[in-house]
Design a protein around this motif. Structure first.
Motif, short mmCIF file in Angstrom:
data_model
loop_
_atom_site.label_atom_id
_atom_site.label_comp_id
_atom_site.label_asym_id
_atom_site.label_seq_id
_atom_site.Cartn_x
_atom_site.Cartn_y
_atom_site.Cartn_z
N TRP A 100 4.42 10.01 0.31
CA TRP A 100 3.74 9.39 -0.88
C TRP A 100 3.24 10.50 -1.82
O TRP A 100 3.40 10.29 -2.94
CB TRP A 100 2.79 8.18 -0.68
CG TRP A 100 1.42 8.87 0.01
CD1 TRP A 100 1.14 9.03 1.21
CD2 TRP A 100 0.32 9.21 -0.77
NE1 TRP A 100 -0.21 9.66 1.29
CE2 TRP A 100 -0.79 9.73 0.26
CE3 TRP A 100 0.03 9.09 -2.22
CZ2 TRP A 100 -1.95 9.94 -0.29
CZ3 TRP A 100 -1.36 9.86 -2.43
CH2 TRP A 100 -2.23 9.95 -1.79
N LEU A 101 2.73 11.63 -1.30
CA LEU A 101 2.42 12.64 -2.05
C LEU A 101 3.44 13.41 -2.68
O LEU A 101 3.30 13.86 -3.81
CB LEU A 101 0.96 13.60 -1.33
CG LEU A 101 -0.06 13.18 -1.21
CD1 LEU A 101 -0.91 14.01 -0.13
CD2 LEU A 101 -0.68 13.10 -2.52
N GLU A 102 4.54 13.38 -1.89
CA GLU A 102 5.60 14.22 -2.24
C GLU A 102 6.18 13.46 -3.31
O GLU A 102 6.74 14.15 -4.35
CB GLU A 102 6.57 14.38 -1.24
CG GLU A 102 8.03 15.23 -1.75
CD GLU A 102 7.70 16.60 -2.31
OE1 GLU A 102 8.41 16.97 -3.12
OE2 GLU A 102 6.57 17.12 -1.82
N VAL A 103 6.59 12.03 -3.44
CA VAL A 103 6.85 11.40 -4.56
C VAL A 103 6.28 11.57 -5.83
O VAL A 103 6.85 11.75 -6.52
CB VAL A 103 6.95 10.00 -4.16
CG1 VAL A 103 7.53 9.15 -5.34
CG2 VAL A 103 8.09 9.45 -2.96
N LEU B 116 -7.18 7.57 1.89
CA LEU B 116 -7.30 8.73 0.99
C LEU B 116 -8.57 9.52 1.61
O LEU B 116 -9.68 9.34 1.38
CB LEU B 116 -7.68 8.29 -0.45
CG LEU B 116 -6.72 7.63 -0.99
CD1 LEU B 116 -7.13 7.39 -2.62
CD2 LEU B 116 -5.41 8.44 -0.99
N ASP B 117 -8.16 10.54 2.24
CA ASP B 117 -9.14 11.46 2.87
C ASP B 117 -9.52 12.69 1.96
O ASP B 117 -9.04 12.64 0.62
CB ASP B 117 -8.79 11.87 4.23
CG ASP B 117 -7.59 12.76 4.15
OD1 ASP B 117 -6.90 13.02 3.07
OD2 ASP B 117 -6.82 13.04 5.20
N GLU B 118 -10.31 13.46 2.20
CA GLU B 118 -10.99 14.48 1.22
C GLU B 118 -9.45 15.22 0.83
O GLU B 118 -9.35 15.54 -0.37
CB GLU B 118 -11.81 15.55 1.70
CG GLU B 118 -13.11 14.80 2.15
CD GLU B 118 -14.26 15.97 2.67
OE1 GLU B 118 -13.88 17.06 2.78
OE2 GLU B 118 -15.38 15.42 2.72
N ARG B 119 -8.57 15.92 1.72
CA ARG B 119 -7.39 16.63 1.45
C ARG B 119 -6.62 15.53 0.52
O ARG B 119 -6.16 16.51 -0.57
CB ARG B 119 -6.70 16.78 2.62
CG ARG B 119 -5.49 17.73 2.45
CD ARG B 119 -4.42 17.57 3.61
NE ARG B 119 -3.86 16.37 3.97
CZ ARG B 119 -2.82 15.90 3.24
NH1 ARG B 119 -2.19 16.55 2.40
NH2 ARG B 119 -2.39 14.66 3.70
N LYS C 190 -0.38 7.02 -12.33
CA LYS C 190 -1.36 6.20 -11.68
C LYS C 190 -1.02 5.88 -10.38
O LYS C 190 0.26 5.68 -9.84
CB LYS C 190 -1.50 4.98 -12.49
CG LYS C 190 -1.89 5.19 -13.93
CD LYS C 190 -1.98 4.07 -14.76
CE LYS C 190 -2.36 4.20 -16.11
NZ LYS C 190 -2.39 3.02 -16.98
N ILE C 191 -2.14 5.49 -9.42
CA ILE C 191 -1.88 5.04 -8.25
C ILE C 191 -2.65 3.98 -7.77
O ILE C 191 -3.84 3.91 -8.30
CB ILE C 191 -1.82 6.03 -6.96
CG1 ILE C 191 -1.46 5.43 -5.72
CG2 ILE C 191 -2.92 6.61 -7.08
CD1 ILE C 191 -1.22 6.54 -4.49
N LYS C 192 -2.09 2.88 -7.06
CA LYS C 192 -3.18 1.58 -6.74
C LYS C 192 -3.19 1.72 -5.32
O LYS C 192 -2.13 1.70 -4.73
CB LYS C 192 -2.57 0.30 -7.41
CG LYS C 192 -2.43 0.19 -8.97
CD LYS C 192 -2.16 -0.91 -9.60
CE LYS C 192 -2.24 -0.97 -11.17
NZ LYS C 192 -1.66 -2.33 -11.69
N THR C 193 -4.27 1.54 -4.80
CA THR C 193 -4.59 1.86 -3.25
C THR C 193 -5.81 1.12 -2.81
O THR C 193 -6.67 0.75 -3.60
CB THR C 193 -4.56 3.23 -3.02
OG1 THR C 193 -4.82 3.49 -1.73
CG2 THR C 193 -5.64 3.74 -3.85
N GLU D 42 0.77 -1.25 -0.02
CA GLU D 42 0.09 -0.10 -0.02
C GLU D 42 0.79 1.13 0.04
O GLU D 42 1.63 1.51 0.94
CB GLU D 42 -1.00 -0.07 1.29
CG GLU D 42 -1.83 1.40 1.28
CD GLU D 42 -2.56 1.53 0.12
OE1 GLU D 42 -2.52 2.74 -0.22
OE2 GLU D 42 -3.14 0.62 -0.29
N PRO D 43 1.06 1.95 -1.00
CA PRO D 43 1.94 2.91 -1.33
C PRO D 43 1.48 4.26 -0.13
O PRO D 43 2.56 5.07 0.18
CB PRO D 43 1.87 3.64 -2.72
CG PRO D 43 0.52 2.94 -3.04
CD PRO D 43 0.27 1.66 -2.34
N THR D 44 0.25 4.50 0.28
CA THR D 44 -0.11 5.36 1.04
C THR D 44 0.38 5.37 2.49
O THR D 44 0.22 6.30 3.42
CB THR D 44 -1.44 5.80 1.03
OG1 THR D 44 -2.39 4.92 1.39
CG2 THR D 44 -2.08 6.21 -0.30
#
Length: 309
Positions: free
Chosen positions: A43-46, A66-69, A58-61, A36-38
């Motif tokens: 992970w967002l910086e990457v 994954l909240d609203e932000r 693409k992201i597989k999760t 799970e990448p998150t």
């Protein structure tokens, strides 16, 4: 199917070096997956660094983090697609498979937020005994929500060869029903056997490159043999002329003694990793591929695409 691996993962800065070297090699599409990448705090910086380098992302999760932000940030980047693991429209079935109460609600909320933002979403549903009867509802749900969907009945054994996941495979009659559904599988007329014999068994070495959490380069996500490391070398030096990669990439159907004489060859989509992990032979049949080929042939026969041999 994954097993726990030790070892140090790359830092944010080191991942920056890795994606720079992928970009220098001409890689266009970049997918973050796992595990799970998150679970990585960065992970967002990457993804941000990768987007600045021009990748189509693409992201597989599993969607749990994954909240609203996070959804809004993914849409602003933007990412090309977000693939969610989705097991059932029924929250009880989904949560029983993930063994995480509330996981279904989080996936649905994240998928809806992304769709409202205009981000493409795909619901990827592995089909097994526990959820096989609900695939019609998954299609209806995806169509109503404006998402794409895909199904994967090929439950594979663990990376260490443990066959425990195989007990979850759905029975053949359900697999046949799936392959008989034109919304999921549209059989075409099988091509000439002689032509296929000269073709590579899979696109390994041609379609993708896999990078492990420590920067090691693998032939694919399922064949985890180290070809080199992107902190130590550029991708071209690792990839071109690599004897390990060539061993897999050079295998054609005519190199497989039993497969090349099988009447189901035109309908086969054998995977090297499955053949090795479950059946112990790189050049031998894969029981998962054999079953799927037999059912594809039967589905084509039932729909008049194939004539009985």
């Amino acid at each position: 199917m994954q097993v726990e691996r030790g070892g140090q993962e790359l830092t944010t800065r080191q991942w920056g070096t890795v994606v720079e070297r992928l970009a220098e090699a001409g890689v266009l599409f970049l997918t973050l997956t796992g595990g799970e990448p998150t679970l990585r705090e960065d992970w967002l910086e990457v993804l941000r660094v990768s987007r600045r380098l021009g990748f189509a992302l693409k992201i597989k999760t599993n969607g749990l983090r994954l909240d609203e932000r996070a959804c809004d940030e993914l849409s602003r980047l933007p990412v090309m697609e977000v693939h969610f693991s989705f097991y059932s429209v029924d929250a009880r079935v989904h949560d029983s498979i993930t063994r995480t109460p509330g996981s279904h609600a989080k996936v649905v909320a994240a998928a809806r937020r992304l769709r409202r933002n205009g981000t493409r979403v795909l619901l990827n549903c592995p089909l097994m005994k526990e959820n096989m009867d609900g695939y019609d509802e998954v299609i209806a749900f995806a169509e109503a929500e404006g998402t794409d969907y895909s199904f994967d009945p090929g439950i594979i054994v663990q990376e260490d060869g443990c066959a425990e996941p195989a007990r979850h495979r759905m029975p053949e009659e359900m697999h046949f029903r799936l392959l008989s559904d034109p919304r999921i599988y549209e059989p075409g007329e099988a091509g000439p056997v002689a032509e296929k014999l000269r073709q590579s068994v899979c696109r390994i070495g041609k379609a993708m490159v896999a990078v492990a959490p420590n920067g090691d380069v693998w032939p694919c996500l399922s064949i985890q043999e180290k070809l080199g490391n992107l902190l130590e070398s550029d991708l071209r030096s690792i990839w071109v002329g690599n004897p390990i990669l060539e061993k897999y990439a050079s295998i054609c159907w005519q190199d497989l003694p039993k497969c090349r004489v099988c009447e189901l060859l035109p309908y086969c989509g054998r995977c090297h990793a499955n053949a090795m992990l479950e059946d112990g032979d790189l050049y031998g049949p894969s029981r998962l591929a054999c079953q799927a080929a037999r059912l594809r042939w039967a589905a084509a026969l039932a729909r008049g695409v194939e004539k009985k041999r």
